[in-house]
Design a protein around this motif. Structure first.
Motif, PDB file in Angstrom:
ATOM      1  N   ASP A 127     -11.892 -32.059  70.507  1.00 49.72           N
ATOM      2  CA  ASP A 127     -11.304 -31.091  71.429  1.00 49.72           C
ATOM      3  C   ASP A 127     -12.352 -30.004  71.664  1.00 49.72           C
ATOM      4  O   ASP A 127     -12.770 -29.331  70.716  1.00 49.72           O
ATOM      5  N   TYR A 132     -12.225 -33.019  64.825  1.00 48.16           N
ATOM      6  CA  TYR A 132     -11.191 -32.858  63.806  1.00 48.16           C
ATOM      7  C   TYR A 132     -10.926 -34.214  63.161  1.00 48.16           C
ATOM      8  O   TYR A 132     -10.791 -35.229  63.847  1.00 48.16           O
ATOM      9  N   ALA A 142     -12.686 -29.496  60.374  1.00 48.38           N
ATOM     10  CA  ALA A 142     -13.119 -29.156  61.729  1.00 48.38           C
ATOM     11  C   ALA A 142     -14.637 -29.022  61.689  1.00 48.38           C
ATOM     12  O   ALA A 142     -15.182 -28.170  60.971  1.00 48.38           O
ATOM     13  N   ILE A 166      -3.995 -32.964  68.962  1.00 45.56           N
ATOM     14  CA  ILE A 166      -4.189 -31.594  69.432  1.00 45.56           C
ATOM     15  C   ILE A 166      -3.243 -31.324  70.604  1.00 45.56           C
ATOM     16  O   ILE A 166      -3.182 -32.106  71.558  1.00 45.56           O
ATOM     17  N   ASP A 169      -3.370 -25.058  71.462  1.00 47.71           N
ATOM     18  CA  ASP A 169      -4.190 -24.464  70.404  1.00 47.71           C
ATOM     19  C   ASP A 169      -3.787 -24.910  69.004  1.00 47.71           C
ATOM     20  O   ASP A 169      -4.181 -24.290  68.010  1.00 47.71           O
ATOM     21  N   LEU A 171      -3.289 -27.957  66.011  1.00 45.80           N
ATOM     22  CA  LEU A 171      -3.601 -29.267  65.446  1.00 45.80           C
ATOM     23  C   LEU A 171      -2.374 -29.739  64.679  1.00 45.80           C
ATOM     24  O   LEU A 171      -1.829 -29.007  63.839  1.00 45.80           O
ATOM     25  N   LYS A 185      -5.982 -24.529  65.580  1.00 41.53           N
ATOM     26  CA  LYS A 185      -7.156 -25.395  65.678  1.00 41.53           C
ATOM     27  C   LYS A 185      -8.473 -24.620  65.570  1.00 41.53           C
ATOM     28  O   LYS A 185      -9.510 -25.205  65.228  1.00 41.53           O
TER      29      LYS A 185
END
Length: 392
Positions: A127, A132, A142, A166, A169, A171, A185
């Protein structure tokens, strides 16, 4: 809504895929549990001996291969000119997608296989410029996709072999500890967590694979026999459905507000309303489905452990297309007496469970999830055969 039970045996009048529809077949060095990706004319996947392959998607000709240090049981991810993969040596490797030259590597804190049915590793999800990924060491990582440097990591209470999802914003990911997590995230800060119900025999309710998103819901299966739909904002339940006696491993396919997924021990394939969790139809099979299905031109395609790929009518579950591996054709009757039952004397979880499991894998079991590009379907099997199949 009334449940429609579709019990359709594969008769001789049923349309089947023949060798004419098999454009090509490539033999890898070992079994393929890795799902493929395609980029600029090449299809990429890995095998159990740690070989990572790039094939010409039109001919199946090998362009290059790289040998990594651990089994590859995850799906690669594409970022600009590199391809990124997770292997069982707990290493994330970024390679030039044209040549296979290693660009960077990141070593996690270790890997772990939970049991013989823990067939997968977490697949990298990209992303922006962040990778991730989960790990058997219990962390979610991350990593900067450009440099391979760590941005943050978050500790759960068990191995994380699910693939991150995702949403905006956030995860979203589950762990073998039986919790489903929502993390910021950017920072890795926990936003909420949800503890699965658990079951007498599987009290942790381990979460093995990725979730999907439908409107305000995040939806995933568990080893406590449930499929859950949670509110993305706070983790509160919208609905759950329990499949008595069977894990739900496969990541559901969401297509036109319907969830399509297979089960483990009850050997069924479901179409379910994503809003309510109501079953639209179900198809009984004789083996598990762990891979994620795909939708194309009114059909739902998925691979099964019995060495077959099915194409079902999305509206009613009728079998319209079947491809069967050569090994499955040769040895099918040794394990199954029908499309919904085992041969006499076959005990899936008896004293010789591991031996029976190997025999099932030897059919060319499909643990990989298929991918479609144009009129071609690509998928690998547990015998190491990778197929380019034409969908007519």
């Amino acid at each position: 809504m009334r449940i429609k039970l579709i019990l359709m045996l594969l008769l001789t009048s049923c349309l089947t895929w023949s060798q004419v529809n098999q454009n090509w077949k490539f033999k890898a060095d070992s079994g393929i549990y890795s799902s493929p990706v395609i980029s600029v004319g090449q299809v990429y996947f890995g095998d159990k001996t740690g070989h990572f392959y790039a094939l010409d998607k039109y001919s199946g000709k090998e362009k290059w291969r790289v040998e990594l240090n651990g089994a590859i049981k995850s799906k690669p991810a594409i970022y600009k000119q590199i391809i990124i993969i997770n292997d069982q040596s707990a290493c994330i490797t970024a390679m030039d997608k044209k040549t296979g030259e290693v660009v960077w590597q990141f070593n996690m804190d270790g890997e772990k296989q939970v049991d013989m049915w823990d067939y997968y590793l977490s697949s990298p999800t990209i992303d922006g410029d962040i990778v991730y990924v989960g790990s058997g060491d219990g962390h979610i990582y991350a990593i900067n996709a450009e440099s391979g440097n760590l941005n943050w990591k978050f500790k759960t209470g068990g191995p994380v072999h699910a693939t991150p999802t995702i949403h905006q914003d956030v995860l979203l990911i589950g762990s073998f500890d039986g919790y489903f997590y929502a993390l910021d995230k950017v920072t890795g800060k926990e936003l909420w967590q949800f503890n699965t119900i658990g079951d007498k025999y599987f009290p942790k309710g381990a979460i093995q694979r990725a979730a999907c998103i439908y409107n305000d819901k995040v939806i995933f299966g568990s080893r406590d026999y449930n499929i859950y739909a949670l509110d993305i904002e706070n983790g509160h339940g919208h609905w759950n459905y329990k499949e008595p006696g069977s894990w739900i491993i496969a990541t559901p396919l969401l297509y036109d507000s319907t969830l399509y997924f297979g089960t483990s021990d009850t050997h069924r394939f479901y179409a379910m309303d994503a809003e309510s969790g109501t079953i639209k139809w179900q198809l009984p099979l004789n083996m598990r489905t762990y891979g994620t299905a795909l939708a194309l031109n009114g059909r739902i395609y998925f691979g099964c452990f019995n060495g077959k790929i099915y194409g079902l009518n999305e509206e009613n579950g009728a079998i319209e297309f079947v491809f069967q591996t050569d090994e499955s054709k040769s040895n099918y009757a040794n394990l199954f007496k029908s499309e919904t039952s085992f041969a006499d004397g076959v005990e899936l979880y008896g004293p010789e469970a591991r031996k029976v499991e190997e025999e099932i894998l030897g059919l060319g079991a499909f643990l990989s999830s298929p991918i479609v590009d144009g009129d071609m379907l690509y998928i690998g099997d547990a015998n190491g055969n990778f197929y380019g199949l034409r969908l007519d």
